[in-house]
Design a protein around this motif. Sequence first.
Motif, short mmCIF file in Angstrom:
data_model
loop_
_atom_site.label_atom_id
_atom_site.label_comp_id
_atom_site.label_asym_id
_atom_site.label_seq_id
_atom_site.Cartn_x
_atom_site.Cartn_y
_atom_site.Cartn_z
N ASN A 116 -3.49 2.89 -5.09
CA ASN A 116 -2.21 3.62 -4.86
C ASN A 116 -2.30 4.56 -5.76
N PHE B 257 -5.37 -3.27 -7.81
CA PHE B 257 -4.62 -2.39 -6.46
C PHE B 257 -3.45 -1.53 -6.60
N ALA B 258 -2.61 -1.82 -8.00
CA ALA B 258 -1.89 -0.32 -8.67
C ALA B 258 -3.24 0.83 -8.87
N SER C 110 -5.40 1.19 4.68
CA SER C 110 -4.24 0.24 4.04
C SER C 110 -4.58 -1.20 5.31
N PRO D 251 0.55 -1.17 0.32
CA PRO D 251 -0.07 0.09 -0.40
C PRO D 251 1.24 1.35 -0.32
N HIS D 252 0.59 2.57 -0.98
CA HIS D 252 1.15 3.97 -0.77
C HIS D 252 0.72 4.36 0.83
N TYR E 250 -7.08 -2.97 2.48
CA TYR E 250 -5.85 -3.19 1.06
C TYR E 250 -5.05 -4.65 1.25
N ARG E 251 -4.14 -4.59 2.39
CA ARG E 251 -3.19 -5.46 3.00
C ARG E 251 -4.07 -6.76 2.79
N MET F 61 -1.12 5.92 2.32
CA MET F 61 -3.36 5.80 2.13
C MET F 61 -3.11 5.22 3.93
N VAL G 271 -4.18 7.53 -4.40
CA VAL G 271 -3.00 7.89 -2.50
C VAL G 271 -2.07 9.31 -3.45
N GLU G 272 -2.21 8.46 -4.28
CA GLU G 272 -0.81 9.10 -5.04
C GLU G 272 -1.56 10.65 -5.86
#
Length: 145
Positions: free
Chosen positions: A112, A108-109, A21, A12-13, A24-25, A16, A115-116
């Motif tokens: 991220n 997933f990408a 997160s 994760p970013h 995500y995990r 995040m 979030v970026e």
Amino acid sequence: MIYPNHGAAPPPHADMPEDVSKDYREAAQIYLASPRGAAALLRLGVQKLMVDLGQKGKNINDDIATLVKSGLPETAQRALDVVRVTGNSAVHPGQIDADDPKVSEQLFALLNVIVESQIAVPKRVKELYDALPEEAKKAIDKRDA
């Protein structure tokens, strides 16, 4: 099986939010065994992310629409909608093959990327702007008034 099981999911970013997160995990741990489950968890993560983006977090579609009206870039809007629609399709019959781990991998990408673009970049810009000399910031404020 080796612990922890992340499959090929990127981490994760760093920026995040923790509640996002966590989902995500969890999605990363299950996506090879249950791509649909992972897609649903990532969609839940986007719903939680809406609150961090200043929205209500009750209806993702409405939240995205409000963000678009506020100037959300089209790329971010599309990334949010891909995760939203794919996650919805994972738990409701639809036309997207959420059983394919490669589909979840892309989600997933995308999370991220969101979030970026919506958290990390504004945070970095704010830090740099805040570090400017006060005189320069006053001149900018005067210019923009």
